[in-house]
Design an enzyme around this catalytic site. Sequence first.
Site, PDB file in Angstrom:
ATOM      1  N   CYS A  13       0.968  -1.136   0.184  1.00  0.00           N
ATOM      2  CA  CYS A  13       0.038   0.039  -0.077  1.00  0.00           C
ATOM      3  C   CYS A  13       0.835   1.212  -0.078  1.00  0.00           C
ATOM      4  O   CYS A  13       1.889   1.241   0.208  1.00  0.00           O
ATOM      5  CB  CYS A  13      -0.835   0.228   1.339  1.00  0.00           C
TER       6      CYS A  13
ATOM      7  N   GLY B  73       0.004   0.661  -4.917  1.00  0.00           N
ATOM      8  CA  GLY B  73      -1.293  -0.215  -4.939  1.00  0.00           C
ATOM      9  C   GLY B  73      -2.516   0.293  -6.091  1.00  0.00           C
ATOM     10  O   GLY B  73      -2.787   1.466  -6.102  1.00  0.00           O
TER      11      GLY B  73
ATOM     12  N   ASN C  62       0.109   0.721   5.909  1.00  0.00           N
ATOM     13  CA  ASN C  62       1.159   0.075   4.744  1.00  0.00           C
ATOM     14  C   ASN C  62       1.763  -0.975   5.671  1.00  0.00           C
ATOM     15  O   ASN C  62       2.599  -0.515   6.464  1.00  0.00           O
ATOM     16  CB  ASN C  62       2.197   1.102   4.049  1.00  0.00           C
ATOM     17  N   GLY C  63       1.641  -2.152   5.212  1.00  0.00           N
ATOM     18  CA  GLY C  63       2.612  -3.358   5.948  1.00  0.00           C
ATOM     19  C   GLY C  63       1.514  -4.611   6.030  1.00  0.00           C
ATOM     20  O   GLY C  63       0.684  -4.553   5.424  1.00  0.00           O
TER      21      GLY C  63
ATOM     22  N   TYR D 126      12.607  -2.378  -6.708  1.00  0.00           N
ATOM     23  CA  TYR D 126      11.622  -2.336  -7.206  1.00  0.00           C
ATOM     24  C   TYR D 126      10.265  -1.626  -6.981  1.00  0.00           C
ATOM     25  O   TYR D 126       9.723  -1.013  -7.906  1.00  0.00           O
ATOM     26  CB  TYR D 126      11.214  -3.836  -7.541  1.00  0.00           C
TER      27      TYR D 126
ATOM     28  N   SER E 108      10.897  -0.873 -14.632  1.00  0.00           N
ATOM     29  CA  SER E 108      12.097  -0.742 -13.303  1.00  0.00           C
ATOM     30  C   SER E 108      13.477  -1.289 -13.681  1.00  0.00           C
ATOM     31  O   SER E 108      14.261  -1.073 -12.717  1.00  0.00           O
ATOM     32  CB  SER E 108      11.351  -1.313 -11.986  1.00  0.00           C
TER      33      SER E 108
ATOM     34  N   CYS F  96       8.121 -13.569   1.758  1.00  0.00           N
ATOM     35  CA  CYS F  96       8.187 -12.268   2.487  1.00  0.00           C
ATOM     36  C   CYS F  96       6.829 -12.257   3.323  1.00  0.00           C
ATOM     37  O   CYS F  96       5.935 -12.609   2.786  1.00  0.00           O
ATOM     38  CB  CYS F  96       8.154 -11.121   1.571  1.00  0.00           C
TER      39      CYS F  96
END
Length: 475
Positions: A9, A38, A113-114, A256, A298, A397
């Site tokens: 996010c 996002g 965010n997380g 990225y 990227s 992750c």
Amino acid sequence: MNNSLHEECGVFGIYTKNASLDAARSCFFALYSLQHRGQESCGIAVNSAGIIKQHKGIGLVCDVFNNENIESLGVGNMAIGHVRYSTTGNSSIENAQPLLIKHIKGPLAIVHNGNITNALELREKFESLGAIFHSSSDTEIIAYAITQNRLKTNSIEQAVKKTVKLLKGSFSLIVMSAQKLIALRDPIGFRPLCMGVTKDGSFMFASESCAFPTVGGKFLRDVKPGEIITVKGSTVKYDETFCKSKGNICIFEYVYFARPDSIIENTSVYKARLEAGKYLAKEHKALTADVVVGVPDSGLIAAKGFAKQSGLPYCDGFVKNKYIGRSFIEPTQNMRENVVKIKLNAIEQNVSGKRVVMVDDSIVRGTTCKRIVKILKNANAKEVHVRVACPCFKHPCYFGTDIDSTENLIACKMNIEQITKYIGADSLGFLSLEGLKEAIGIDNTNFCVGCFNGIYPQKPPSYSNKNKFDEKIEG
Ligand code: SF4
């Protein structure tokens, strides 16, 4: 299946000097700059003299917002906004943010965010005490904990502090109460969060500094890992109770996730990518080729770095179609190959008959890379040598991206030789982890590099949090 990695996010918050329609508008423009973090849903909440109104929806910022709904949010002096890609909780409207809570101690809106790695345990604990949750998002658990702690404390800051002690995992949060704007980062500092200021002295917070210039502001500094910053009027309080001597920012932000014009931990993302390309060339000196091309978007900067270091000419290898929207009609199997060319096509004049070094930012599942190599070969590239500006992605992750299982990672199933064959390249090489750390240049102990070496700065949960969480919540 989308074959790229996804960030969870992007968040933004502003406390303006004077109440106006600009709080909502600033949020809107800032979210545009954070859209890359996002694309599933987005939302804005505005605080008008202690009353919080919000609008949110599924889709891009430009799809969800228009003049009418921005103005309906009203005149305010605080606003927070969010763009979402889900890692915990599905992408339904219930999980879109901001999350707005009406509580006995006043309204509260929150953006996150997380990924909270103990969300399931906390939810079960709260439910056993009578809590009812409306969404499958871990953010609702954070909001619930804050409201419960608010009942036992004298201020929203204290409630937030008490909540931080309960949470594990990654969280960059902005909390808006009736009177205050609070920005905080988890003590590891997995995900970025920074502070900026407008020309008239209004304070802002954003996942990335690229959001500030779009609202006429400038970057001040990163929020420190573990730091809690509270803004009320022109007063700003900094609380470092949870700060450690160093944090561990996600190294993949530089590779990225982040936009190249952002500054994270005082380091330019653009420069980090350029240097990663140079280090990649240093580590693969023996390669003989005619040109270097980058995979949009990227991989382009690392390709320029590679060309500069190797002395090989850089050229544009591809054109990317920027006009493919979310409603893109999926092709039937026999159309698939042509459709890849609608999204990305080779510039044949630049690669035909040449030995091409194709630089990409990363390889996750390998399927995208395979298609792009084929595009170059179909454009008559004589050889395609793939060089990747980060190491092999070998571990899941748990801290805010959507790779939650080794099943999806090609490097867990094949060695370099097998991957080379699978993607159809003439050779393949990755940047070493040491090379990547040196390229980024901040103290090289200050990263999370768990997805590359399996060593995480915080103990990961014993299960794939997203799957387990979704299974439980959605049956
Ligand atoms: S495990 Fe990888 S993607 Fe996840 S936070 Fe750490 S470095 Fe970033």
